[in-house]
Design a protein around this motif. Structure first.
Motif: not given
Length: 338
Positions: A2-5, A13-20, A75-76, A299-305
């Motif tokens: 899992r990673i925080l983006g 200001t975009g924040i996301a958490i993604y699980d592989d 990770g971040i 548009t800009d977002n945390g998910a893509m990061i």
């Protein structure tokens, strides 16, 4: 894993958490549109200050949404560039501090790689290789993509980006900030072919773009034709058609030159409905495929990061503690995945 983006390159200001394995677990976004509207554009100092105020509360909200704690993260990821230097430093500083405090690695993400990989957040995912058209307020790029980190720039704007030209022309039409989506909506009421705008740099070889002259052509038309609502709609229609036609001509040229039949279109302008209608016809005629991010991820977002960061995290391409942000950063400089 899992990673925080964290995305803080400009005015979102975009924040996301993604699980592989499970995919996107949380997605928080705060837009500064109202903050900058009175100024008709982004004020860098105000953008930076607002990122300072919003980033940590959004991280807390994302952790709650994903029902996880910092101990569940591996990770971040943060946007290291390109973008506004002050805004980038906010995201970078917070990410590096949390990385140190939580004892997990940090990953520096290229903003445009985030856009390029955004369609991977959903199925079906485009297979490599493909040609990517990245169109936003700050960038217009045509990129040949052989794999993650294997990028060749085929063409780029030599002046205004496509999204920037949309916003500036919208301002000339008296529309509020951000003007691009408002211009597109106004264009729906326009009379086709009342005005014919040029398709810049399409009458010569090459894949570079230029939209500054098109904006000037629009300004001259506005001055000479008056400012009644229907005329504004007709000008908006002519402008939008010219921009999309120009993008289409260059994309068709790039696909033919590379022999690739898969096209990815990402960035803020990729949400434009007229663009999607035209490219659906073009790719059908070429017997090819076109892929877009989900509209909320254009548009800009945390998910893509977070997604782009996950790919780099798996390859152990970590950022050093003293890593710097890069307001200007060519996507061709990125290393391939090992």
């Amino acid at each position: 894993m899992r990673i925080l983006g964290i995305e803080s390159s400009c005015d979102e200001t975009g924040i996301a958490i993604y699980d592989d394995e499970k995919g996107l677990l949380a997605h928080q976004l705060y837009s500064q549109v109202k903050l900058h509207a009175d100024y008709g554009g982004v004020v860098p100092e105000l953008a930076s200050r607002d990122h300072v105020r919003k980033t940590l509360p959004l991280i807390t909200a994302a952790l709650k949404e994903a029902n996880c704690t910092p101990e569940d993260l591996d990770g971040i990821a943060y946007t290291a560039g390109p973008g506004l230097v002050g805004a980038l430093l906010v995201g970078s500083s917070i990410a590096r501090a949390l990385s140190f405090g939580w004892k997990i690695p940090a990953v520096a993400v290229h903003h445009m790689e985030g856009h390029l990989l955004a369609p991977m957040l959903d199925e079906p995912r485009p297979e490599f290789p493909f040609v990517a058209l990245l169109v936003s307020g700050g960038h217009t790029l045509l990129v040949k993509v052989a794999g993650i980190g294997e990028y060749q720039i085929l063409g780029e704007s030599i002046d205004d980006a496509a999204g920037e030209a949309f916003d500036k022309t919208a301002k000339l039409l008296g529309l509020d900030y951000p003007g691009g989506p408002l211009l597109a909506k106004l264009a729906e009421q326009g009379t086709p072919k009342r005005f014919i705008f040029p398709r810049p740099m399409t009458d010569r070889p090459g894949l570079d773009f230029s939209f500054s002259g098109l904006k000037t052509f629009a300004a001259n038309t506005i001055r000479s034709e008056g400012d009644d609502l229907q005329t504004k709609a007709d000008i908006a229609h002519a402008f939008q058609t010219a921009v999309i036609d120009t993008l289409a001509i260059k994309c068709k040229r790039a696909l033919k030159e590379t022999g690739i039949k898969r096209l990815v279109i990402a960035g803020g302008v990729s949400a434009n409905c007229y663009l999607r209608e035209q490219f659906a016809k073009i790719m059908q005629g070429m017997q090819g495929e076109v892929f877009y991010p989900r509209t909320e991820f254009c548009t800009d977002n945390g998910a893509m990061i977070a997604y782009a960061g996950m790919q780099r995290l798996k390859a152990k391409q970590y950022a050093d503690l003293d890593s710097k942000v890069r307001p200007r950063w060519s996507i061709e400089e990125l290393p391939p995945l090992k």
